[in-house]
Design an enzyme around this catalytic site. Structure first.
Site, short mmCIF file in Angstrom:
data_model
loop_
_atom_site.label_atom_id
_atom_site.label_comp_id
_atom_site.label_asym_id
_atom_site.label_seq_id
_atom_site.Cartn_x
_atom_site.Cartn_y
_atom_site.Cartn_z
N LYS A 83 -2.77 70.42 20.45
CA LYS A 83 -3.97 71.13 20.90
C LYS A 83 -4.56 70.44 22.13
O LYS A 83 -4.97 71.10 23.09
CB LYS A 83 -4.99 71.14 19.77
CG LYS A 83 -6.08 72.14 19.95
CD LYS A 83 -5.74 73.43 19.24
CE LYS A 83 -6.81 74.47 19.46
NZ LYS A 83 -6.68 75.58 18.52
N TYR A 98 -14.68 45.34 34.97
CA TYR A 98 -15.11 44.61 33.77
C TYR A 98 -16.24 43.68 34.20
O TYR A 98 -17.00 44.00 35.11
CB TYR A 98 -13.89 43.89 33.17
CG TYR A 98 -14.06 43.59 31.70
CD1 TYR A 98 -14.28 44.62 30.78
CD2 TYR A 98 -13.99 42.29 31.22
CE1 TYR A 98 -14.45 44.36 29.43
CE2 TYR A 98 -14.15 42.01 29.87
CZ TYR A 98 -14.39 43.04 28.98
OH TYR A 98 -14.57 42.77 27.65
#
Lengths: 386, 386
Positions: free
Chosen positions: A92, A37
């Protein structure tokens, strides 16, 4: 509640869905934070600002597909809306990862307006290396895919269209070997002219099939009904992908002396009587889900030589899962921007050739869906071309 | 290339970004497939179709936040666009998960039009239990958040506004204890009137502060400049959140005899001279990143009693990471639809009270960002209220 239903609901509930989005970096110390970060994160940001392509290296874009749906044509369930379609989209994604290692995030949209779907897909496209369209009803899906592919520089893949067309092509190539017929001389009837049917017709034409006739909810396709068809069917007729029936009145007439029947339509529309009228050594792919256009045992009894379905409890399972994991992996790894007909044909042939000539038989025209060679074969074939 | 830069780039490259999207279910056998995909997947689909709320139980919606940005105001980097902002968004997601276990997916949008951002956020909202807005420039961010909160039934949280306002409130509550001043009698100057500044001013008012003056790129806020301000600053004036300067000409004048300076603006705009003019026992939160409005050692030398910054290398680090992990966890677990001012104040107080009276000092007004009690304290406080 049935045991199976209970088991499925428990599975979906145990971890709140079937996917997890988790960091692959450690964030335990101030040093960890300063790298992943602020301030360290600014380095990849600046690299990407200089050259957008670097997003493929430094961010999840490089490995992530969006699976976009509007929930309008969910497998076997119909128009159930975005929230209810999520378990299918997660499934999926889970399949894609399990078979190929490619990651995907579901995006079920709260709209069924093609222009809104196109707009949204374009606005979110910076995050992904490819977009899979999923369970969007025809004819919208065809237009949406075409427009997105034209307007975006990442590959767009609508599995219901092209996954089905590719696996059917693979199955047909091998089936024709078994019955020793030439693809240029066969006569084909396709039942169902939605997303899957129209894509099958186009790809078979590219593969060399010369005579394809259509059948759908309006009956056999002929000139008189032209004004009733949607844009997708009109396009098939206008461009001579589909031949028009002449004196035939119904499917029984139409299928007479044809070599191949391909169904992506509805259960039980094909009768023994019809199959009996087909040419010798006929091939039947009855892929309506979960109940095929004709029961395989009936079709066989009526004289069909080769029968394939979408089901795993009969021989010759014709399932898209043979296609999309390898194809998505290949286009992402090779940064292919458009999935052309040539790539689709390469994929179909890569699948087909996994069944060796000496293994080929009327009950074995496609590799098993768990065959680990399938993804590798597709990836290698496309890589060679790219 | 510096060692630090190299290390950061390597970290971001090693696994293509900092997040992975992976299945938590096994897909090795036909039975696995039949439960997680067709036909078993139809059961959760149908449950959700009957009752949309079930998506929180059976899908990733129940645990997933969207982190939406337009890349227009990325921390320390400015308007770098969607692709380049992705490493920051992934970092935010990684932080959220590491601190609270809540999962988040970045969505960097290829538009900076507020209406398009709002529309897109609404269309993708079915997939998420909350939306975090991130690094969107003011005043757009304020309007976007307000509209989305009104038009959607999931919580919307703009960390740059409210995360900052909450952690500043926590810091101020404890700082006032140290200097023994009553919140109702203090005079405050806020420098920077963008996303963070405006939210700080509003929340401090709700907490009881009566006199707040503003300073920004146009200088001190007074009546003569009214027509030059954007909608956010006008709104602060119109609703008496901000008092107008009268005869003061500059920041040196304005800050005279004030108790508190809060900076979310630019480095080095506060001088020793100015600090010397403040009231006794003054409090300075100089949070410009990475370089504060005044160096803490200078401010101290000039007489400030308590100095806080955004940095980890000085005492009193005032960092949003104290806020958003616990707050997002709490609103998601309790299905809170709107993050009200009351919830923000509860959160600020939950953070502040972790520093016990006997521990409180001019160099210790906030818990450490790695203090594991922070998330728990926020979650418990909000749960009690909800």
């Amino acid at each position: 509640m049935s045991k199976f239903k209970e088991k499925s609901l428990d599975l979906h509930k145990a971890n709140l869905g079937k996917l997890d989005i988790i960091p692959n970096v450690r964030l335990k110390t101030r040093e960890d934070l300063s790298l992943a970060y602020t301030p360290g994160v600014s380095y990849p940001c600046l690299e990407i600002q200089k050259n957008k392509e670097k997003a493929y290296e430094y961010t999840i874009k490089g490995k992530t597909v969006a699976i976009i749906t509007d929930g309008s044509a969910v497998l076997g369930l119909g128009n159930i809306g975005p929230e209810a379609s999520l378990p299918v989209m997660e499934g999926k994604s889970a399949l894609l990862y399990s078979f190929s290692g490619i990651q995907a995030i579901p995006l079920a949209l709260a709209t069924q307006e093609p222009e809104e779907i196109i707009k949204t897909a374009k606005l979110i496209s910076p995050n992904y290396s490819a977009i899979m369209l999923e369970d969007i009803s025809a004819p919208n899906c065809v237009e949406i895919e075409k427009r997105l592919q034209k307007e975006l520089d990442i590959p767009i893949f609508h599995d219901d269209q092209h996954g089905t067309a590719i696996v059917v092509s693979a199955a047909l190539l091998n089936a024709l070997k078994v019955v020793k017929k030439d693809i240029k001389s066969i006569k084909v009837v396709v039942s169902g002219l939605g997303a899957a049917g129209s894509a099958i017709i186009k790809l078979l034409t590219k593969l060399g099939v010369k005579e394809i006739y259509g059948y759908d909810i309006l009956g056999i396709v002929n000139n008189k009904k032209y004004h009733k068809y949607n844009s997708v069917v009109k396009n098939l007729i206008d461009n001579n992908y589909l031949l028009l029936a002449k004196d035939e009145k119904n499917l029984t007439d139409l299928i007479k002396n044809k070599d191949v029947f391909i169904g992506v339509s509805a259960k039980n529309i094909l009768t023994s009587e019809m199959v009996k009228g087909m040419k010798e050594n006929s091939i039947i792919f009855a892929m309506a889900n979960p109940d095929p256009e004709i029961k395989p045992e009936l079709a066989k009894k009526a004289g069909a030589k080769i029968v394939g379905t979408g089901r795993s409890d009969y021989p010759n399972q014709i399932n898209n899962v043979l296609v999309f994991p390898g194809l998505m992996k290949a286009v992402i790894e090779n940064r292919i921007k458009t999935i052309t007909d040539e790539i689709k044909i390469i994929t179909a042939k890569a699948i087909a050739k996994l069944v060796k000539d000496e293994e080929l038989s009327e009950d074995f025209i496609l590799p098993d869906i768990f065959d680990k060679r399938v993804v590798k074969s597709i990836v290698n074939a496309i890589k060679k071309k790219a």
